[in-house]
Write a protein that holds these residues in place. Structure first.
Motif, PDB file in Angstrom:
ATOM      1  N   ILE A 110      18.342  16.157  73.290  1.00 56.88           N
ATOM      2  CA  ILE A 110      18.434  16.653  71.920  1.00 56.88           C
ATOM      3  C   ILE A 110      17.947  18.097  71.866  1.00 56.88           C
ATOM      4  CG2 ILE A 110      17.501  16.447  69.586  1.00 56.88           C
ATOM      5  CD1 ILE A 110      19.534  14.353  70.105  1.00 56.88           C
ATOM      6  N   ILE A 111      18.728  18.946  71.198  1.00 54.41           N
ATOM      7  CA  ILE A 111      18.334  20.329  70.938  1.00 54.41           C
ATOM      8  C   ILE A 111      17.958  20.443  69.459  1.00 54.41           C
ATOM      9  CG2 ILE A 111      19.105  22.733  70.925  1.00 54.41           C
ATOM     10  CD1 ILE A 111      21.140  21.969  73.069  1.00 54.41           C
ATOM     11  N   LEU A 129      19.556  18.677  64.377  1.00 56.58           N
ATOM     12  CA  LEU A 129      19.391  18.077  65.699  1.00 56.58           C
ATOM     13  C   LEU A 129      20.765  18.037  66.357  1.00 56.58           C
ATOM     14  CD1 LEU A 129      17.006  15.046  64.982  1.00 56.58           C
ATOM     15  CD2 LEU A 129      16.390  17.240  66.022  1.00 56.58           C
ATOM     16  N   ALA A 130      20.846  18.505  67.584  1.00 59.20           N
ATOM     17  CA  ALA A 130      22.138  18.592  68.265  1.00 59.20           C
ATOM     18  C   ALA A 130      22.078  17.843  69.593  1.00 59.20           C
ATOM     19  CB  ALA A 130      22.514  20.050  68.507  1.00 59.20           C
ATOM     20  N   PRO A 131      22.791  16.729  69.719  1.00 57.55           N
ATOM     21  CA  PRO A 131      22.825  16.034  71.014  1.00 57.55           C
ATOM     22  C   PRO A 131      23.613  16.837  72.038  1.00 57.55           C
ATOM     23  CG  PRO A 131      24.369  15.026  69.488  1.00 57.55           C
ATOM     24  CD  PRO A 131      23.611  16.059  68.697  1.00 57.55           C
ATOM     25  N   TYR A 132      23.214  16.732  73.301  1.00 57.58           N
ATOM     26  CA  TYR A 132      23.932  17.443  74.352  1.00 57.58           C
ATOM     27  C   TYR A 132      24.064  16.575  75.590  1.00 57.58           C
ATOM     28  CZ  TYR A 132      19.617  18.289  77.002  1.00 57.58           C
ATOM     29  OH  TYR A 132      18.463  18.132  77.743  1.00 57.58           O
ATOM     30  N   ALA A 133      25.024  16.934  76.430  1.00 57.30           N
ATOM     31  CA  ALA A 133      25.228  16.253  77.715  1.00 57.30           C
ATOM     32  C   ALA A 133      25.690  17.280  78.731  1.00 57.30           C
ATOM     33  CB  ALA A 133      26.251  15.129  77.583  1.00 57.30           C
ATOM     34  N   GLY A 192      14.091  25.544  94.567  1.00 59.00           N
ATOM     35  CA  GLY A 192      15.471  25.089  94.495  1.00 59.00           C
ATOM     36  C   GLY A 192      16.233  25.872  93.448  1.00 59.00           C
ATOM     37  N   LEU A 193      17.545  25.719  93.442  1.00 60.76           N
ATOM     38  CA  LEU A 193      18.415  26.335  92.458  1.00 60.76           C
ATOM     39  C   LEU A 193      19.127  25.251  91.668  1.00 60.76           C
ATOM     40  CD1 LEU A 193      20.038  29.092  94.714  1.00 60.76           C
ATOM     41  CD2 LEU A 193      18.064  29.339  93.185  1.00 60.76           C
ATOM     42  N   PHE A 194      19.693  25.614  90.516  1.00 64.97           N
ATOM     43  CA  PHE A 194      20.474  24.635  89.764  1.00 64.97           C
ATOM     44  C   PHE A 194      21.524  25.328  88.920  1.00 64.97           C
ATOM     45  CE2 PHE A 194      17.068  25.634  86.764  1.00 64.97           C
ATOM     46  CZ  PHE A 194      17.729  25.722  85.560  1.00 64.97           C
ATOM     47  N   GLY A 195      22.545  24.569  88.579  1.00 62.11           N
ATOM     48  CA  GLY A 195      23.587  24.999  87.661  1.00 62.11           C
ATOM     49  C   GLY A 195      24.036  23.810  86.850  1.00 62.11           C
ATOM     50  N   GLU A 196      24.381  24.032  85.577  1.00 59.18           N
ATOM     51  CA  GLU A 196      24.798  22.930  84.701  1.00 59.18           C
ATOM     52  C   GLU A 196      25.954  23.364  83.814  1.00 59.18           C
ATOM     53  OE1 GLU A 196      21.685  20.986  82.483  1.00 59.18           O
ATOM     54  OE2 GLU A 196      20.213  21.393  84.056  1.00 59.18           O
ATOM     55  N   LEU A 197      26.827  22.400  83.529  1.00 56.54           N
ATOM     56  CA  LEU A 197      27.938  22.575  82.591  1.00 56.54           C
ATOM     57  C   LEU A 197      27.903  21.430  81.589  1.00 56.54           C
ATOM     58  CD1 LEU A 197      30.866  23.379  85.077  1.00 56.54           C
ATOM     59  CD2 LEU A 197      29.626  25.026  83.661  1.00 56.54           C
ATOM     60  N   GLY A 198      28.173  21.748  80.331  1.00 58.97           N
ATOM     61  CA  GLY A 198      28.197  20.693  79.327  1.00 58.97           C
ATOM     62  C   GLY A 198      28.456  21.261  77.948  1.00 58.97           C
ATOM     63  N   ALA A 199      28.015  20.527  76.943  1.00 59.64           N
ATOM     64  CA  ALA A 199      28.224  20.968  75.554  1.00 59.64           C
ATOM     65  C   ALA A 199      27.202  20.302  74.651  1.00 59.64           C
ATOM     66  CB  ALA A 199      29.639  20.634  75.087  1.00 59.64           C
ATOM     67  N   ALA A 200      26.919  20.973  73.535  1.00 53.87           N
ATOM     68  CA  ALA A 200      26.056  20.434  72.487  1.00 53.87           C
ATOM     69  C   ALA A 200      26.847  20.402  71.188  1.00 53.87           C
ATOM     70  CB  ALA A 200      24.800  21.284  72.325  1.00 53.87           C
ATOM     71  N   TRP A 209      31.109  22.988  68.512  1.00 54.24           N
ATOM     72  CA  TRP A 209      30.634  22.660  69.851  1.00 54.24           C
ATOM     73  C   TRP A 209      30.113  23.912  70.537  1.00 54.24           C
ATOM     74  CZ3 TRP A 209      30.343  17.717  71.675  1.00 54.24           C
ATOM     75  CH2 TRP A 209      31.037  16.738  70.953  1.00 54.24           C
ATOM     76  N   MET A 210      28.883  23.854  70.970  1.00 55.37           N
ATOM     77  CA  MET A 210      28.306  24.960  71.726  1.00 55.37           C
ATOM     78  C   MET A 210      28.449  24.652  73.217  1.00 55.37           C
ATOM     79  SD  MET A 210      26.693  27.847  72.082  1.00 55.37           S
ATOM     80  CE  MET A 210      25.990  28.227  70.476  1.00 55.37           C
ATOM     81  N   PRO A 211      29.239  25.446  73.940  1.00 53.54           N
ATOM     82  CA  PRO A 211      29.334  25.211  75.382  1.00 53.54           C
ATOM     83  C   PRO A 211      27.990  25.491  76.057  1.00 53.54           C
ATOM     84  CG  PRO A 211      30.391  27.275  74.802  1.00 53.54           C
ATOM     85  CD  PRO A 211      30.022  26.615  73.514  1.00 53.54           C
ATOM     86  N   ILE A 212      27.637  24.651  77.012  1.00 51.97           N
ATOM     87  CA  ILE A 212      26.413  24.849  77.786  1.00 51.97           C
ATOM     88  C   ILE A 212      26.800  25.230  79.209  1.00 51.97           C
ATOM     89  CG2 ILE A 212      24.333  23.776  78.742  1.00 51.97           C
ATOM     90  CD1 ILE A 212      24.230  21.984  76.305  1.00 51.97           C
TER      91      ILE A 212
END
Length: 290
Positions: free
Chosen positions: A159-160, A202-206, A219-227, A278-281
């Motif tokens: 949740i955002i 409140l904005a759910p995201y995945a 370590g490094l990381f990268g993520e793709l998704g949307a809220a 939709w906010m792209p993540i």
């Protein structure tokens, strides 16, 4: 003589006690049967760790029971996170703290924000109008990061709590603003500017992503998704609200409306733009694990 026999027998029993363990020993001396109970030998065992971590998974602190293990355990867990991360992406620049429940599950709390309009190119189009964007984002979030295969592949959800200010200024197309197919005189309209605000508090995201380890700690990381931020409320104003703005109507006849009316039409377009729901993540970052 009997004492010597018993002494020798006792020494033999003690020497073989490790092999015989706790089995009783019966010795016959003449007409008497004597039972000797072997004492167990004390053996020192090396305590094995309660949990073996998978280095590939990158989880280095097992905090299972943090919530139900009592106040002391909870306090120690909160003050001793498994990892800290720095990130940059469409939600802004920020950081998060992670608490590992096991090698597949990690709780996260973080914040991302700032002026990130440049990450989008600094502008966007709404139908036929191009808008310059100036933003001030604030996006605290709580989430769960899962490693379903206990490796670098991750799936996240949470949740955002968005508090994002988005200021927009319309760019004229030559000498006019084109709204719903009608061209309005830009000089007479003046500057069209305003704000856009999402309605969801409140904005759910995945997300899906990857988190490979570079060393034991880094370590490094990268993520793709949307809220899902929901519908938007927009406010657009004209710098010449009372001026007469000339245009040619749908019947091909010359006509005019006030500058404030042109602003209202631009405002309606902004609120109807579905993709703003939709906010792209998209984010990348680095992690330090304790």
């Amino acid at each position: 003589m009997k004492l010597i026999k018993l002494t020798a027998i006792s020494a033999a029993v003690l020497a073989s006690s490790a092999a015989l363990a706790a089995e009783p020993v019966i010795v016959v001396d003449g007409n008497e049967a004597v039972v000797y109970e072997a004492e167990p030998v004390a053996v020192a065992y090396q305590a094995q760790p309660g949990y073996a971590y998978n280095a590939d998974a990158g989880v280095v602190r097992n905090t299972t029971g943090a919530v139900v293990g009592g106040t002391k355990t909870f306090f120690q867990t909160v003050t001793h996170p498994a990892a800290i991360s720095a990130e940059v992406g469409t939600l802004g620049y920020g950081a998060n703290i992670g608490w590992a429940l096991n090698d597949k599950t990690e709780l996260q709390a973080g914040w991302a924000g700032g002026d990130v309009a440049d990450l989008f190119g600094g502008d966007f189009d709404v139908n036929d109008i191009n808008y310059d964007v100036d933003s001030d984002f604030s996006n605290p979030y709580l989430g769960v990061q899962l490693r379903p295969m206990a490796n670098w592949f991750t799936m996240g959800a949470g949740i955002i709590v968005p508090d994002n200010d988005i200021d927009v200024t319309a760019n004229a197309e030559g000498t006019f603003f084109k709204i719903d197919g009608i061209q309005y005189n830009a000089a007479q309209t003046g500057t069209l500017s305003g704000t856009v605000e999402h309605r969801n508090k409140l904005a759910p995201y995945a997300t899906i992503g990857f988190r490979p380890n570079i060393t034991n700690n880094f370590g490094l990381f990268g993520e793709l998704g949307a809220a899902y931020l929901g519908k938007t409320d927009a406010t657009v104003r004209s710098s010449n609200p009372n001026a007469d703005v000339n245009f040619t109507n749908a019947q091909g006849q010359p006509d005019s409306i006030k500058g404030s009316a042109v602003a209202e039409k631009a405002q309606a377009q902004l609120e109807d733009k579905d993709y703003l729901e939709w906010m792209p993540i998209v984010k990348v970052g680095a992690t330090y694990r304790f």
